[in-house]
Design a protein around this motif. Structure first.
Motif, short mmCIF file in Angstrom:
data_model
loop_
_atom_site.label_atom_id
_atom_site.label_comp_id
_atom_site.label_asym_id
_atom_site.label_seq_id
_atom_site.Cartn_x
_atom_site.Cartn_y
_atom_site.Cartn_z
N MET A 130 0.84 -1.19 0.00
CA MET A 130 0.00 0.00 0.00
C MET A 130 0.89 1.25 0.00
SD MET A 130 -3.43 1.30 0.87
CE MET A 130 -4.10 -0.26 1.17
N THR A 131 0.78 2.01 -1.05
CA THR A 131 1.52 3.26 -1.11
C THR A 131 0.71 4.37 -0.44
OG1 THR A 131 0.56 3.94 -3.22
CG2 THR A 131 2.58 2.58 -3.30
N THR A 132 1.36 5.48 -0.16
CA THR A 132 0.67 6.61 0.44
C THR A 132 -0.43 7.12 -0.49
OG1 THR A 132 2.65 7.22 1.65
CG2 THR A 132 0.98 8.92 1.40
N GLY A 133 -0.15 7.16 -1.79
CA GLY A 133 -1.15 7.61 -2.75
C GLY A 133 -2.39 6.73 -2.75
N GLU A 134 -2.19 5.41 -2.70
CA GLU A 134 -3.32 4.49 -2.64
C GLU A 134 -4.12 4.69 -1.36
OE1 GLU A 134 -2.23 0.30 -4.68
OE2 GLU A 134 -0.87 0.93 -3.08
N ALA A 135 -3.41 4.86 -0.26
CA ALA A 135 -4.08 5.05 1.03
C ALA A 135 -4.93 6.32 1.01
CB ALA A 135 -3.05 5.11 2.16
N LEU A 136 -4.39 7.38 0.43
CA LEU A 136 -5.15 8.63 0.34
C LEU A 136 -6.39 8.45 -0.53
CD1 LEU A 136 -2.20 11.16 -0.02
CD2 LEU A 136 -3.73 10.89 1.95
N GLU A 137 -6.25 7.71 -1.63
CA GLU A 137 -7.40 7.46 -2.49
C GLU A 137 -8.49 6.66 -1.77
OE1 GLU A 137 -7.03 6.04 -6.55
OE2 GLU A 137 -4.99 6.83 -6.58
N ILE A 138 -8.08 5.62 -1.08
CA ILE A 138 -9.03 4.76 -0.40
C ILE A 138 -9.81 5.53 0.67
CG2 ILE A 138 -9.22 2.79 1.20
CD1 ILE A 138 -6.89 1.54 -0.49
N LEU A 139 -9.11 6.40 1.40
CA LEU A 139 -9.75 7.17 2.46
C LEU A 139 -10.34 8.49 1.94
CD1 LEU A 139 -7.32 6.59 5.46
CD2 LEU A 139 -9.48 5.45 4.97
N HIS A 140 -10.25 8.72 0.65
CA HIS A 140 -10.78 9.95 0.03
C HIS A 140 -10.22 11.19 0.71
CE1 HIS A 140 -13.65 7.55 -2.24
NE2 HIS A 140 -13.91 6.91 -1.12
N LEU A 141 -8.89 11.24 0.83
CA LEU A 141 -8.21 12.36 1.45
C LEU A 141 -7.31 13.06 0.45
CD1 LEU A 141 -7.17 10.71 4.84
CD2 LEU A 141 -8.91 12.46 4.53
N GLU A 142 -7.07 14.33 0.68
CA GLU A 142 -6.11 15.10 -0.12
C GLU A 142 -4.72 14.90 0.47
OE1 GLU A 142 -6.95 16.84 -2.87
OE2 GLU A 142 -9.00 16.14 -2.58
N ALA A 143 -3.69 15.22 -0.30
CA ALA A 143 -2.32 15.04 0.17
C ALA A 143 -2.05 15.84 1.44
CB ALA A 143 -1.34 15.43 -0.93
N ALA A 144 -2.65 17.03 1.55
CA ALA A 144 -2.45 17.86 2.74
C ALA A 144 -3.01 17.19 3.99
CB ALA A 144 -3.10 19.22 2.54
N ASP A 145 -4.07 16.38 3.82
CA ASP A 145 -4.68 15.70 4.95
C ASP A 145 -3.82 14.55 5.47
OD1 ASP A 145 -6.94 17.33 4.90
OD2 ASP A 145 -7.96 16.02 3.46
N ALA A 146 -2.84 14.11 4.70
CA ALA A 146 -1.98 13.00 5.10
C ALA A 146 -1.15 13.35 6.33
CB ALA A 146 -1.06 12.58 3.96
N LYS A 147 -1.02 14.64 6.62
CA LYS A 147 -0.24 15.08 7.78
C LYS A 147 -1.13 15.46 8.95
CE LYS A 147 3.50 16.57 4.84
NZ LYS A 147 4.31 17.64 4.35
N ALA A 148 -2.44 15.24 8.82
CA ALA A 148 -3.39 15.61 9.87
C ALA A 148 -3.98 14.35 10.49
CB ALA A 148 -4.49 16.48 9.28
N PRO A 149 -3.47 13.93 11.65
CA PRO A 149 -3.95 12.70 12.27
C PRO A 149 -5.46 12.71 12.54
CG PRO A 149 -2.03 13.53 13.45
CD PRO A 149 -2.40 14.55 12.43
N THR A 150 -6.02 13.86 12.87
CA THR A 150 -7.46 13.90 13.14
C THR A 150 -8.26 13.65 11.87
OG1 THR A 150 -7.42 16.31 12.95
CG2 THR A 150 -7.30 15.39 15.17
N ALA A 151 -7.84 14.21 10.74
CA ALA A 151 -8.54 13.99 9.48
C ALA A 151 -8.48 12.53 9.07
CB ALA A 151 -7.94 14.87 8.38
N ILE A 152 -7.31 11.92 9.26
CA ILE A 152 -7.13 10.50 8.93
C ILE A 152 -8.05 9.66 9.82
CG2 ILE A 152 -5.51 8.56 8.98
CD1 ILE A 152 -3.29 10.66 8.37
N ALA A 153 -8.03 9.93 11.13
CA ALA A 153 -8.81 9.14 12.07
C ALA A 153 -10.31 9.28 11.81
CB ALA A 153 -8.49 9.56 13.50
N GLU A 154 -10.77 10.51 11.55
CA GLU A 154 -12.20 10.72 11.30
C GLU A 154 -12.67 9.97 10.06
OE1 GLU A 154 -12.67 14.96 11.14
OE2 GLU A 154 -12.42 15.18 13.31
N ARG A 155 -11.90 10.09 8.98
CA ARG A 155 -12.31 9.42 7.75
C ARG A 155 -12.24 7.91 7.90
NH1 ARG A 155 -13.16 11.59 2.67
NH2 ARG A 155 -13.44 13.40 3.99
#
Length: 125
Positions: free
Chosen positions: A19-44
């Motif tokens: 699993m690459t970071t890009g794939e993970a962002l796609e799966i969680l429907h997050l933008e690249a900027a959200d990859a550095k926000a633990p709360t955004a990751i956890a909520e999604r």
């Protein structure tokens, strides 16, 4: 030539078992900027994990993908925190060693993870 070919093979290998970071962002429907926000990751993660709960008619496969995407992004955060802590230590500063991100990465997901069956007891009870 062999060294160059070996280096190219290593560069093409995905990190963390596929699993690459890009794939993970796609799966969680997050933008690249959200990859550095633990709360955004956890909520999604929590939202998508619950939406795909097999007990509620969801997909185990999709829930597993959501779990692995969350795991990959948290590992990236932990690595970034470790790198930042190493830079601070190198500069003589004392700071966070990334323990909070590492602890979060080890935390169990709601429901115990995609590989655990619900029911609360060992098989055969």
């Amino acid at each position: 030539r062999r060294e160059g070919a070996q280096a190219a093979k290593e560069a093409l290998k995905p990190k963390r078992g596929g699993m690459t970071t890009g794939e993970a962002l796609e799966i969680l429907h997050l933008e690249a900027a959200d990859a550095k926000a633990p709360t955004a990751i956890a909520e999604r993660y929590e939202k998508l994990y619950a939406m795909n709960d097999p007990a509620q008619g969801g997909s185990f496969y999709l829930q597993s993908k959501v779990f692995r995407a969350h795991e990959a992004l948290i590992a990236d955060l932990a690595a970034a925190a470790g790198d930042a802590a190493g830079e601070k230590t190198d500069a003589g500063d004392k700071g966070d060693d990334g323990a909070s991100a590492k602890a979060q990465a080890k935390a169990k997901p709601p429901g115990g993870g995609p590989n655990e069956k619900s029911g609360g007891g060992p098989a055969g009870d």
